[in-house]
Design an enzyme around this catalytic site. Sequence first.
Site, PDB file in Angstrom:
ATOM      1  N   ASN A   1      33.626 -22.985 -42.495  1.00 23.45           N
ATOM      2  CA  ASN A   1      34.291 -23.482 -43.692  1.00 23.45           C
ATOM      3  C   ASN A   1      34.139 -24.994 -43.815  1.00 23.45           C
ATOM      4  O   ASN A   1      33.227 -25.580 -43.234  1.00 23.45           O
ATOM      5  CB  ASN A   1      35.750 -23.032 -43.759  1.00 23.45           C
ATOM      6  CG  ASN A   1      36.139 -22.647 -45.178  1.00 23.45           C
ATOM      7  OD1 ASN A   1      36.285 -23.500 -46.040  1.00 23.45           O
ATOM      8  ND2 ASN A   1      36.260 -21.350 -45.409  1.00 23.45           N
ATOM      9  N   ARG A   2      35.037 -25.642 -44.548  1.00 21.41           N
ATOM     10  CA  ARG A   2      34.795 -27.009 -44.978  1.00 21.41           C
ATOM     11  C   ARG A   2      35.451 -28.060 -44.095  1.00 21.41           C
ATOM     12  O   ARG A   2      36.541 -27.850 -43.584  1.00 21.41           O
ATOM     13  CB  ARG A   2      35.267 -27.173 -46.427  1.00 21.41           C
ATOM     14  CG  ARG A   2      34.359 -26.436 -47.416  1.00 21.41           C
ATOM     15  CD  ARG A   2      35.020 -26.217 -48.756  1.00 21.41           C
ATOM     16  NE  ARG A   2      34.090 -25.554 -49.674  1.00 21.41           N
ATOM     17  CZ  ARG A   2      33.880 -24.232 -49.690  1.00 21.41           C
ATOM     18  NH1 ARG A   2      34.522 -23.435 -48.846  1.00 21.41           N
ATOM     19  NH2 ARG A   2      33.005 -23.714 -50.536  1.00 21.41           N
TER      20      ARG A   2
ATOM     21  N   HIS B   1      30.318 -24.910 -43.481  1.00 23.16           N
ATOM     22  CA  HIS B   1      29.671 -23.959 -42.567  1.00 23.16           C
ATOM     23  C   HIS B   1      28.655 -24.611 -41.632  1.00 23.16           C
ATOM     24  O   HIS B   1      27.590 -24.051 -41.368  1.00 23.16           O
ATOM     25  CB  HIS B   1      29.000 -22.848 -43.371  1.00 23.16           C
ATOM     26  CG  HIS B   1      29.972 -21.909 -44.029  1.00 23.16           C
ATOM     27  ND1 HIS B   1      31.268 -21.740 -43.583  1.00 23.16           N
ATOM     28  CD2 HIS B   1      29.838 -21.098 -45.117  1.00 23.16           C
ATOM     29  CE1 HIS B   1      31.880 -20.849 -44.351  1.00 23.16           C
ATOM     30  NE2 HIS B   1      31.039 -20.455 -45.291  1.00 23.16           N
TER      31      HIS B   1
ATOM     32  N   HIS C   1      30.111 -14.122 -41.047  1.00 22.67           N
ATOM     33  CA  HIS C   1      30.165 -14.228 -42.509  1.00 22.67           C
ATOM     34  C   HIS C   1      29.599 -12.981 -43.197  1.00 22.67           C
ATOM     35  O   HIS C   1      28.832 -13.088 -44.158  1.00 22.67           O
ATOM     36  CB  HIS C   1      29.393 -15.466 -42.969  1.00 22.67           C
ATOM     37  CG  HIS C   1      29.838 -16.028 -44.285  1.00 22.67           C
ATOM     38  ND1 HIS C   1      29.624 -15.373 -45.476  1.00 22.67           N
ATOM     39  CD2 HIS C   1      30.491 -17.167 -44.596  1.00 22.67           C
ATOM     40  CE1 HIS C   1      30.102 -16.107 -46.473  1.00 22.67           C
ATOM     41  NE2 HIS C   1      30.648 -17.197 -45.963  1.00 22.67           N
ATOM     42  N   SER C   2      29.984 -11.808 -42.727  1.00 22.15           N
ATOM     43  CA  SER C   2      29.546 -10.584 -43.395  1.00 22.15           C
ATOM     44  C   SER C   2      30.297 -10.389 -44.710  1.00 22.15           C
ATOM     45  O   SER C   2      31.501 -10.640 -44.801  1.00 22.15           O
ATOM     46  CB  SER C   2      29.773  -9.370 -42.495  1.00 22.15           C
ATOM     47  OG  SER C   2      28.880  -9.375 -41.410  1.00 22.15           O
ATOM     48  N   TYR C   3      29.547  -9.938 -45.718  1.00 22.74           N
ATOM     49  CA  TYR C   3      30.132  -9.527 -46.992  1.00 22.74           C
ATOM     50  C   TYR C   3      30.222  -8.007 -46.987  1.00 22.74           C
ATOM     51  O   TYR C   3      29.213  -7.312 -46.860  1.00 22.74           O
ATOM     52  CB  TYR C   3      29.246  -9.945 -48.171  1.00 22.74           C
ATOM     53  CG  TYR C   3      29.114 -11.420 -48.430  1.00 22.74           C
ATOM     54  CD1 TYR C   3      29.898 -12.055 -49.390  1.00 22.74           C
ATOM     55  CD2 TYR C   3      28.167 -12.182 -47.757  1.00 22.74           C
ATOM     56  CE1 TYR C   3      29.753 -13.401 -49.664  1.00 22.74           C
ATOM     57  CE2 TYR C   3      28.008 -13.535 -48.018  1.00 22.74           C
ATOM     58  CZ  TYR C   3      28.808 -14.138 -48.971  1.00 22.74           C
ATOM     59  OH  TYR C   3      28.652 -15.475 -49.243  1.00 22.74           O
TER      60      TYR C   3
ATOM     61  N   GLU D   1      36.948 -13.392 -43.021  1.00 20.19           N
ATOM     62  CA  GLU D   1      36.412 -14.207 -41.940  1.00 20.19           C
ATOM     63  C   GLU D   1      37.539 -14.668 -41.015  1.00 20.19           C
ATOM     64  O   GLU D   1      38.353 -15.512 -41.398  1.00 20.19           O
ATOM     65  CB  GLU D   1      35.688 -15.435 -42.506  1.00 20.19           C
ATOM     66  CG  GLU D   1      34.600 -15.118 -43.509  1.00 20.19           C
ATOM     67  CD  GLU D   1      34.162 -16.360 -44.265  1.00 20.19           C
ATOM     68  OE1 GLU D   1      34.016 -17.429 -43.637  1.00 20.19           O
ATOM     69  OE2 GLU D   1      33.988 -16.263 -45.500  1.00 20.19           O
TER      70      GLU D   1
END
Length: 334
Positions: free
Chosen positions: A77-78, A103, A177-179, A299
């Site tokens: 993330n950021r 990321h 990071h799976s969708y 996540e």
Amino acid sequence: MITIRETAVANGSLKVIRIANRSGAGVEILNLGATVQSLFVPDRDGRLCNVVLGYDTIEGYLDNRYYYGATIGRFANRISNSSFLLDGKRYRLQSNDSPNSNHGGVDGFHARFFDITEIAERENLISLQYLSPDGEAGYPGQVDLQVRYRWTEDNALEIRHVARAYDHPTPVNITNHSYFNLSGDHTSDAARATLSILGSSMLEATGDFIPTGRILDIRETAFDFTTPRRISDRIGHVCERTLKGYNDYYLTGGKPTTPAAELYDERSGIAMQLYTDYPGVLLYTGDYLPIPYSGVCLEAQLHVDAPNRPEFPTAILCPGTIYDHTATYRFTVR
């Protein structure tokens, strides 16, 4: 059963590791980015469905701008303004989500080839390793990351992240990071699934998804998934923010014996429970995918922008200590 096939690519040797149980359900892992490429589980009729998004070609993973299935690091993330202060020194990171770093930057772990260090056939387990050098993407110190994937006979994918810093403190926050699209149809709206999340609080964030430092009580708001709700029914306007989709960090408590989140798709009958000792879960509904909302991310990770927020639990890994967290995605049918 574990099998490996190999393909030569420009930057190295791409390996695809398939782990399958006796029913035939299984997962495929790439050594590039320690990435989940596919995950096949049975629907209510017993047909195997791939429930994660991915690219149709290997070339997509060499770029992977959407982070499909990838291991994210050095910091998931950021990080605001692409910098942080540590021991009196300011470190500048790659700014790939201007003005912020996201990321791990363009040189994050998703873009790195991992070594396969363990194959345990009887346990359906593999381990992959990446040694991140000092200064990579702007981060200080050398970090050794081990990602362990285990696929069980009852259709659970266990992901364990173990990291060590050898010579310098450094921020570390790893996630997968799976969708997920539990319908099995990757062109369909994954947000039609029903979601529940254990936490009744989340991090307040700005329009560019940077935490303000405040913890919000979200009960009886559009962010509240403490009781199961269809995600697509809740997307609208809330809290003076146009909620095109979710990109929010929920505090779920880090109780690995209780599901932090559950996703269920009535079209396939597939349900997924996430168990984790991470303190929170980032819900992202894939607004910016080529087909918006075609995948939902859950996540498990540490607090967003923790290096710049002393009020948050620390995400600094020091030499002599070990980063060790697990996320398990368990699949059942109804």
